[in-house]
Scaffold this motif. Structure first.
Motif, PDB file in Angstrom:
ATOM      1  N   LYS A 148      15.623 -88.581  17.524  1.00  0.00           N
ATOM      2  CA  LYS A 148      16.984 -88.758  17.014  1.00  0.00           C
ATOM      3  C   LYS A 148      17.315 -90.249  16.992  1.00  0.00           C
ATOM      4  CE  LYS A 148      21.648 -87.268  17.813  1.00  0.00           C
ATOM      5  NZ  LYS A 148      22.545 -86.581  18.690  1.00  0.00           N
ATOM      6  N   LEU A 150      15.994 -80.344   4.000  1.00  0.00           N
ATOM      7  CA  LEU A 150      16.784 -80.143   5.215  1.00  0.00           C
ATOM      8  C   LEU A 150      17.484 -78.798   5.163  1.00  0.00           C
ATOM      9  CD1 LEU A 150      17.949 -81.203   7.905  1.00  0.00           C
ATOM     10  CD2 LEU A 150      19.862 -82.051   6.570  1.00  0.00           C
ATOM     11  N   LYS A 167      17.101 -75.647   7.688  1.00  0.00           N
ATOM     12  CA  LYS A 167      18.270 -75.101   8.370  1.00  0.00           C
ATOM     13  C   LYS A 167      18.465 -73.617   8.073  1.00  0.00           C
ATOM     14  CE  LYS A 167      22.716 -77.018   9.107  1.00  0.00           C
ATOM     15  NZ  LYS A 167      23.788 -77.831   8.605  1.00  0.00           N
ATOM     16  N   VAL A 174      15.384 -79.234  14.422  1.00  0.00           N
ATOM     17  CA  VAL A 174      16.465 -79.638  13.532  1.00  0.00           C
ATOM     18  C   VAL A 174      16.733 -81.137  13.683  1.00  0.00           C
ATOM     19  CG1 VAL A 174      18.925 -79.344  13.025  1.00  0.00           C
ATOM     20  CG2 VAL A 174      17.510 -77.355  13.477  1.00  0.00           C
ATOM     21  N   TRP A 221      14.177 -82.991  11.615  1.00  0.00           N
ATOM     22  CA  TRP A 221      14.474 -82.881  10.191  1.00  0.00           C
ATOM     23  C   TRP A 221      15.723 -83.682   9.825  1.00  0.00           C
ATOM     24  CZ3 TRP A 221      12.094 -80.097   6.124  1.00  0.00           C
ATOM     25  CH2 TRP A 221      10.863 -79.550   6.478  1.00  0.00           C
ATOM     26  N   ARG A 222      16.711 -83.715  10.709  1.00  0.00           N
ATOM     27  CA  ARG A 222      17.910 -84.508  10.447  1.00  0.00           C
ATOM     28  C   ARG A 222      17.564 -85.988  10.431  1.00  0.00           C
ATOM     29  NH1 ARG A 222      23.489 -85.020  13.935  1.00  0.00           N
ATOM     30  NH2 ARG A 222      24.726 -85.825  12.237  1.00  0.00           N
ATOM     31  N   SER A 223      16.713 -86.414  11.345  1.00  0.00           N
ATOM     32  CA  SER A 223      16.285 -87.811  11.369  1.00  0.00           C
ATOM     33  C   SER A 223      15.535 -88.175  10.095  1.00  0.00           C
ATOM     34  CB  SER A 223      15.394 -88.074  12.586  1.00  0.00           C
ATOM     35  OG  SER A 223      16.099 -87.814  13.769  1.00  0.00           O
ATOM     36  N   HIS A 259      15.902 -86.750   7.271  1.00  0.00           N
ATOM     37  CA  HIS A 259      16.921 -86.729   6.215  1.00  0.00           C
ATOM     38  C   HIS A 259      17.641 -88.080   6.148  1.00  0.00           C
ATOM     39  CE1 HIS A 259      19.689 -84.698   3.477  1.00  0.00           C
ATOM     40  NE2 HIS A 259      20.713 -85.115   4.202  1.00  0.00           N
ATOM     41  N   VAL A 275      27.434 -89.818  10.335  1.00  0.00           N
ATOM     42  CA  VAL A 275      26.365 -89.849  11.339  1.00  0.00           C
ATOM     43  C   VAL A 275      26.563 -91.005  12.314  1.00  0.00           C
ATOM     44  CG1 VAL A 275      23.884 -90.195  11.636  1.00  0.00           C
ATOM     45  CG2 VAL A 275      24.706 -88.635   9.901  1.00  0.00           C
TER      46      VAL A 275
END
Length: 197
Positions: A2, A66, A70, A85, A88-90, A92, A134
């Motif tokens: 993260k 993403l 999800k 998640v 994948w968010r990172s 993204h 973010v």
């Protein structure tokens, strides 16, 4: 994996740097046109636009993964994509900044006219809504403070959890709406690019 607040601030500064050509493009595009006609014709040419356009489109498709990660269980049954998640968010976030760089290369910093100008500004709004959300969330999460209040108003104070939920209730629907508009406009942009070929 993260991203930390400091990393997100660096990504925000990098994004501002990547947006700088759009501010000064009227100056350098005219100079490029006068001094190097061949280079100017190449970067305005069909092959350059198609290659960089397809690279940008591939970044958009990767960004949309993403949602697949999800909602993968709902859409794909028992199939689950690997990774958390947070991973994948990172990805993204980093792909979004990469997409900003690819768009700067694709457009050579020109904001375009009519539809393309609106399309580009919608893309900037998508990027800005994501970065603001973010960075704000991560700043609150990494803050040593437990309670947050408005300056000068100590009567209304909230803890991290409700504050993040309230922020997310604003920035995330805004981001999703702008992404939806962007995807529709992307379809029109691709259609127009091939129609007026």
């Amino acid at each position: 994996m993260k991203p930390k607040f400091s990393t997100l601030i660096l990504l925000t500064l990098l994004s501002a740097f990547l947006l700088a050509p759009f501010v000064v493009s009227p100056i350098y595009l005219d100079a490029l046109r006068e001094r190097s006609i061949e280079l100017h014709q190449f970067i305005r040419g069909e092959v350059y636009k198609q290659v960089t356009g397809y690279v940008a489109l591939s970044f958009v498709v990767l960004e949309m993964l993403l949602s697949l990660r999800k909602r993968g269980r709902k859409w794909l049954g028992k199939f689950k994509l690997p990774g958390s998640v947070i991973l994948w968010r990172s990805l993204h976030i980093f792909l979004g900044v990469g997409l900003l760089a690819v768009v700067a290369i694709h457009t050579i910093g020109a904001t375009g006219l009519n539809f393309n100008a609106v399309f580009l500004w919608i893309f900037f709004a998508v990027t800005l809504s994501a970065l603001v959300g973010v960075v704000a969330e991560t700043g609150v999460l990494e803050s040593p403070r437990k309670i947050f209040s408005l300056p000068g108003n100590k009567d209304i104070a909230v803890t991290k959890g409700p504050l993040i939920r309230n922020m997310r209730a604003i920035w995330l629907p805004t981001h999703i709406f702008l992404v939806s508009v962007f995807i529709l406009m992307l379809g029109v942009h691709v259609f127009l690019a091939y129609y007026y070929r």
